[in-house]
Scaffold this active site. Structure first.
Site, PDB file in Angstrom:
ATOM      1  N   LYS A 183       0.888  -1.160   0.000  1.00 22.24           N
ATOM      2  CA  LYS A 183       0.000   0.000   0.000  1.00 22.24           C
ATOM      3  C   LYS A 183       0.923   1.206   0.000  1.00 22.24           C
ATOM      4  O   LYS A 183       1.624   1.472   0.970  1.00 22.24           O
ATOM      5  CB  LYS A 183      -0.890   0.018   1.245  1.00 22.24           C
ATOM      6  CG  LYS A 183      -1.775   1.265   1.279  1.00 22.24           C
ATOM      7  CD  LYS A 183      -2.399   1.502   2.644  1.00 22.24           C
ATOM      8  CE  LYS A 183      -3.144   2.839   2.686  1.00 22.24           C
ATOM      9  NZ  LYS A 183      -2.257   4.014   2.534  1.00 22.24           N
ATOM     10  N   GLY A 240       4.592   2.445  11.441  1.00 22.05           N
ATOM     11  CA  GLY A 240       3.872   3.705  11.588  1.00 22.05           C
ATOM     12  C   GLY A 240       3.357   3.900  12.992  1.00 22.05           C
ATOM     13  O   GLY A 240       3.987   3.474  13.966  1.00 22.05           O
ATOM     14  N   SER A 241       2.185   4.514  13.085  1.00 22.36           N
ATOM     15  CA  SER A 241       1.650   4.907  14.390  1.00 22.36           C
ATOM     16  C   SER A 241       1.048   3.723  15.134  1.00 22.36           C
ATOM     17  O   SER A 241       0.704   2.703  14.548  1.00 22.36           O
ATOM     18  CB  SER A 241       0.568   5.960  14.195  1.00 22.36           C
ATOM     19  OG  SER A 241      -0.546   5.357  13.547  1.00 22.36           O
ATOM     20  N   GLY A 244      -2.564   3.148  13.882  1.00 20.19           N
ATOM     21  CA  GLY A 244      -2.617   2.453  12.593  1.00 20.19           C
ATOM     22  C   GLY A 244      -2.246   0.986  12.710  1.00 20.19           C
ATOM     23  O   GLY A 244      -2.950   0.104  12.216  1.00 20.19           O
ATOM     24  N   GLY A 245      -1.162   0.732  13.406  1.00 19.46           N
ATOM     25  CA  GLY A 245      -0.684  -0.644  13.548  1.00 19.46           C
ATOM     26  C   GLY A 245      -1.669  -1.504  14.320  1.00 19.46           C
ATOM     27  O   GLY A 245      -1.954  -2.641  13.960  1.00 19.46           O
ATOM     28  N   GLU A 264       5.623  -2.247  13.474  1.00 21.01           N
ATOM     29  CA  GLU A 264       6.579  -1.478  14.272  1.00 21.01           C
ATOM     30  C   GLU A 264       5.919  -0.130  14.499  1.00 21.01           C
ATOM     31  O   GLU A 264       5.559   0.540  13.532  1.00 21.01           O
ATOM     32  CB  GLU A 264       7.904  -1.356  13.513  1.00 21.01           C
ATOM     33  CG  GLU A 264       9.004  -0.757  14.353  1.00 21.01           C
ATOM     34  CD  GLU A 264       9.616   0.461  13.715  1.00 21.01           C
ATOM     35  OE1 GLU A 264       9.460   1.552  14.289  1.00 21.01           O
ATOM     36  OE2 GLU A 264      10.251   0.333  12.653  1.00 21.01           O
ATOM     37  N   CYS A 301      11.912   6.791  14.489  1.00 23.22           N
ATOM     38  CA  CYS A 301      11.214   5.990  15.510  1.00 23.22           C
ATOM     39  C   CYS A 301      12.121   5.770  16.706  1.00 23.22           C
ATOM     40  O   CYS A 301      11.657   5.400  17.774  1.00 23.22           O
ATOM     41  CB  CYS A 301      10.718   4.672  14.928  1.00 23.22           C
ATOM     42  SG  CYS A 301      11.867   3.908  13.810  1.00 23.22           S
ATOM     43  N   GLU A 392       4.097   9.569  22.835  1.00 21.71           N
ATOM     44  CA  GLU A 392       5.115   9.953  21.872  1.00 21.71           C
ATOM     45  C   GLU A 392       4.709  11.251  21.168  1.00 21.71           C
ATOM     46  O   GLU A 392       3.576  11.388  20.713  1.00 21.71           O
ATOM     47  CB  GLU A 392       5.284   8.842  20.815  1.00 21.71           C
ATOM     48  CG  GLU A 392       6.375   9.159  19.810  1.00 21.71           C
ATOM     49  CD  GLU A 392       6.556   8.071  18.740  1.00 21.71           C
ATOM     50  OE1 GLU A 392       5.789   7.081  18.758  1.00 21.71           O
ATOM     51  OE2 GLU A 392       7.456   8.235  17.899  1.00 21.71           O
TER      52      GLU A 392
END
Lengths: 531, 531
Positions: A183, A240-241, A244-245, A264, A301, A392
């Site tokens: 994607k 990503g965030s 999202g994950g 991650e 990250c 974060e």
């Protein structure tokens, strides 16, 4: 050069009508290109092609897959400066960074190619038959790793090359023998298309089946949801965030057939400053951390978002020097206006918390989408009470937490969620005398660093890039280094299988000369045996 | 001898009032003992103790943990015949089976102990620093496996020793460095208590911290749910039904911090009969399968519940011979009246499906809780249409499916859910000419068997006991063999860590003499280096 279309297998396709644009944060304006979102039919086509390609690709030799991976590296290089320029226009990152990241991406692809050429990565394990064993004969059993099937890859915003279209997830999945559907990250679709074109060219040149790679464009959740829920998709890679994950993780866990998701996600990468080392080298560490916090506008990250020290004059000196050093650094551009917006919101939210003191905030003139670096200070009691303070803030941001004692420091570390990294700044004696602190940190992180900065993720076999949740969704795997391949494979055992029909890796005569464990005894790869 | 209490760490505790009984299926009556369910406070206490024990236990050397595992084996043997007799009373399985399974359990414990003594299992990987590398120096990185934390173990009904209290999940988790809390299987709580007493005795004799092992009694879902949702539990091992395993998997995935669940669940273990081999050895295979289907009243997770063949005279002969052979076998006792009830229901449900023919059903006089072996026959078209026909019927049951062609056979295999095993009965030439069939089977199973029966799971490093969902919840791991330890560990990296403070496994001088990968080169364990 850029068509704005999806790669469905080897074909550029765009039957849809929904248009996406990318954004140039340096110029603070949209880029010219129009990108067309993949339709539901196109997504289905890509998955069907991947499934079909898998039937062939999974049985390709390591050498053949290595040719493919090396060809991807070659074709990315052959894109020349064009792709660097588009990268810059879609990320606001400087060209030097683009070049460096391209080098890393190429290096990763070649490292997996080398792993495939060598071949021992399949963990071949053999137990030979003992027909006369009492009371029952022992069968012959041989085990090796086998690819799971098509993998959906969701790249990150902050590494348009190394953690995206042909980044570590894609390289490791292709190495495993799994077709990949990417994607395309909506912040760098143009960069993604060019990189995808290199992958497709490499696939065609090296005789890979169509569908071994597709690159799909989409905003919103439809594309991602469709991929993760599709019965023919067998694993997911995400960078990503947390939100999202976790969404993808939940979708995958709710499927009739759950599939592995390696996501991650967030990390604030705690850094523990111990007093003796800090006293000896206050300025050195202040400079190091000013630079680490602001590197790449703090968009790593592994950015050190949390610095933990013991109440002391040297910690005060460190705080002053860090503040003064960090304010001398020119702010830099963030990846996207939405990332800048989130940065502002996060930075303001944390700054406004009770008992939080701002010890540095860049207040000079600043361009749109540039991030003012910020350092806050708070005491540990307050930090422990207020969960908001451990959120974060993605960007050049860090919070210094002052502990009253070693015990409070330990409690604070134990209270943290899982992290990619944990750093100890100490002299060797302190490392020993603060054993509980080190143990606590060990329990929370994937990588422990001594006297360094967490930014900078070396690509090598000993790297663990991941860690306890939410640093990653499964701490048993890494996203970086050749062991990243283990996310996409399962062991399979052959019982009493005729030697001539076994995979090369498991045949008696070891034709590939790989390292194997035979009857519990490890045997070196032929290449390593010195005559 | 049996107290009916929970082991909360080293203490026998029963402050609750809810009583459980076990059942003797041979006598068709409850056993005398009263077992007291763990209270919520007792569960909490066990978890807190496990968490505390973990802080110490995780850092124990391999040799020290090996002493513990070997001591467990010794103490189980020291229980003598008593535990075998209770096993028989709680399972209806014969004493010979109890003895054999005890041997397997002891063997597993000793295999993990040996793995720990040798030490190479931690996958030590080292990349040394290159301080003068351009453009940036390379750091020193060292990686090894590290225990996740306390593990909750849910044993199976059908292996009261080998897949229960001190079975493979417990042995592998303890080997990993993870404390274990067992939910005692409600069908053999007495057996569980005696085995738990052996584990506790071993823990005390070898100086393990209290809480390294607890054994809790509970019916219903409260105990299991509490354990799986507890923030201090870091992984789950389960052997049993799909519904049970999936429930725990879902609970674990929904936690704020999701944790790994390895659930070994259902499997009907397809067997493919190819015509040439079948023709040559019809009677042999009929006898083999009559015996495999009825072994242990068919109560093996690797029981051959599905036999697939091509329409032919030899398949008809096989069917007749299988029917005649299997009816000559005396039925045997099932584990529990509820298992017998489920068997009856499943067997009847499948028998009554459209176009299903019963080719063998034992209709002689039968004792309560004994299972009448059953073989059904149906054509592949019907099997493909009717999902009910692929449900597992736990017991001495199999269904023979007749395919019209190789293509239909492939379609049928592709339509199956994931399986622990897949077997091909063929001659070597057929194995080659039915390549699509083999490939399809490979895609659905954890272990591929050539010319054998799936029952019989060898305990060795090359065994894969698991497989695609729902055979297991994560096909990347195995429940049997020393690699089962990988379910409970995560890699951790040390960056620039002082040599004297590194774990022994990662020190420059390799004091344990284990196999390691240093700068991408595999180095053998000292023990394996021939001088």
């Amino acid at each position: 050069m850029i068509t704005g279309k999806n790669y469905i297998g080897n074909h550029l396709v765009a039957s849809g009508s929904k248009i996406l644009k990318t954004f140039n944060p340096e110029l603070n304006q949209e880029n010219d290109w129009n990108f067309i979102e993949a339709t539901t039919e196109e997504i289905e086509k890509a998955v069907q092609l991947a499934h079909k390609a898998y039937q062939e690709y999974k049985n390709f030799s390591g050498k053949k897959k290595a040719l493919f991976l090396n060809a991807i590296a070659d074709e990315i290089l052959a894109l020349g400066d064009t792709v660097l320029e588009i990268y810059v226009k879609e990320s606001g990152l400087p060209k030097g960074r683009a070049e460096g990241e391209r080098g890393r991406t190429i290096g990763q692809l070649r490292a997996f190619a080398q792993m495939l050429e060598e071949g021992s990565w399949v963990e071949a394990t053999i137990d030979t038959a003992v027909p006369d064993r009492q009371p029952l004969p022992k069968v012959d059993l041989r085990k090796m790793l086998y690819p799971l099937g098509p993998v959906a890859v969701f790249g990150s915003s902050n590494f348009p090359f190394a953690f995206s279209t042909a980044g570590g997830d894609t390289a490791s999945a292709l190495a495993a023998g799994c077709p990949v559907i990417v994607k395309s990250h909506s912040m760098h679709i143009g960069t993604g298309e060019l990189i995808a074109s290199a992958v497709i060219k490499a696939a065609q040149k090296t005789g890979m089946p169509e569908g071994v790679f597709s690159n799909l464009i989409g905003s919103g959740i439809n594309l991602g949801t469709t991929l993760v829920k599709h019965p023919l998709i067998k694993a997911v890679g995400f960078t990503g965030s947390i939100i999202g994950g976790r969404t993808l993780f939940n979708l995958a866990a709710e499927r009739p057939e759950p599939i592995p998701v390696f996501a991650e996600m967030g990390s604030i990468n705690p850094v523990v400053l111990l007093p003796s080392e800090l006293k000896k080298n206050t300025s050195f560490w202040a400079k190091q951390y000013a630079s680490s916090i602001t590197l790449g506008a703090g968009q790593f990250c592994t950015n050190p978002g949390l610095i933990i020290g013991l109440e002391s004059p040297e910690l005060n000196s460190f705080a002053s020097e860090l503040a003064s050093e960090i304010l001398q650094i020119a702010p830099s551009c963030m990846l996207h206006y939405s990332i800048k917006k989130n940065y502002n919101e996060g930075q303001q939210e944390l700054s406004l918390q009770k008992e939080v003191e701002i010890i540095a905030i860049y207040d000079g003139k600043i361009q749109p989408n540039y991030a003012p670096q910020t350092v806050l200070r708070v005491n540990a009691t307050e930090f422990l009470k207020n969960k908001t303070l451990s959120h974060e803030v993605f960007g050049p941001f860090s919070i210094l937490v002052i502990c009253k004692s070693k015990e409070e420091m330990t409690t604070l570390i134990n209270s943290l969620e899982g992290q990619l990294t944990g750093t100890i700044i100490a002299d060797s004696e302190e490392l020993n005398s603060y054993r509980e602190v080190v143990e606590a940190l060990k329990g929370r992180v994937g990588r422990l660093i001594f006297n360094g900065v967490p930014t900078g993720v070396e690509v090598c076999a000993s790297m663990l890039h991941g860690g306890p949740y939410p640093a990653s969704s499964d701490s048993r795997f890494t996203a970086v280094g050749i062991h990243a391949v283990k996310r996409w494979v399962r062991p399979i055992s052959y019982q009493n299988w005729p030697n001539e029909l076994l995979p090369e890796e498991l045949k008696d005569e070891n034709p590939l000369g790989i390292a194997r464990t035979v009857n519990d005894k490890l045997e070196l790869a032929t290449a390593f045996i010195t005559v």
